[in-house]
Design a protein around this motif. Structure first.
Motif, mmCIF file in Angstrom:
data_model
loop_
_atom_site.group_PDB
_atom_site.id
_atom_site.type_symbol
_atom_site.label_atom_id
_atom_site.label_comp_id
_atom_site.label_asym_id
_atom_site.label_seq_id
_atom_site.Cartn_x
_atom_site.Cartn_y
_atom_site.Cartn_z
ATOM 1 N N UNK A 102 0.824 -1.203 0.000
ATOM 2 C CA UNK A 102 0.000 0.000 0.000
ATOM 3 C C UNK A 102 0.865 1.262 0.000
ATOM 4 N N UNK A 103 1.951 1.237 0.728
ATOM 5 C CA UNK A 103 2.829 2.406 0.828
ATOM 6 C C UNK A 103 3.723 2.582 -0.396
ATOM 7 N N UNK A 104 4.165 1.477 -1.005
ATOM 8 C CA UNK A 104 5.169 1.546 -2.069
ATOM 9 C C UNK A 104 4.627 1.374 -3.485
ATOM 10 N N UNK A 105 3.530 0.640 -3.649
ATOM 11 C CA UNK A 105 3.051 0.320 -4.999
ATOM 12 C C UNK A 105 1.671 0.857 -5.321
ATOM 13 N N UNK A 106 0.741 0.750 -4.372
ATOM 14 C CA UNK A 106 -0.641 1.093 -4.683
ATOM 15 C C UNK A 106 -1.333 1.667 -3.454
#
Length: 112
Positions: A102-106
């Motif tokens: 959630x934090x890095x990709x989406x």
């Protein structure tokens, strides 16, 4: 060997293994998938809860590179170790799990 990758590194890992049809294995529980779900983008996704894996491992191909995903990375690491003992050779644990996803990709994927 189990490689440790962050969600942001997944595209590179997938590209390195593209010829062998890499797979993302989500080992979270069904209720967790309802809360936060990965949307496959250029990769195949299979969801098998960790507790069901010993009886369902035959659904997976040991020749395919497999990246394991859970909530934070602990369960997926245990699953990757189980798969390594079961003859799988190309394995990755997605460190930080769906939370880091959630934090890095989406950022549309809810954190829980």
């Amino acid at each position: 060997m189990i490689e440790h990758i962050r969600p942001a590194q997944l595209p590179d890992w997938l590209a390195r293994h593209a010829a062998d049809r890499p797979l993302l294995l989500d080992v979270r529980e069904p209720w967790e998938l309802e809360v936060a779900r990965v949307r496959p983008d250029g990769f195949e996704l299979v969801a098998i809860p960790m507790g069901q894996l010993p009886t369902r491992v035959q659904e997976l191909d040991p020749a395919r590179p497999t990246a394991c995903l859970c909530h934070h990375g602990a369960r997926s690491l245990r699953v990757a170790a189980f798969l390594a003992q079961s003859g799988f050779e190309e394995l990755a644990n997605i460190s930080g799990g769906i939370d880091a996803w959630s934090l890095e990709r989406d950022p549309t994927v809810p954190r829980y």
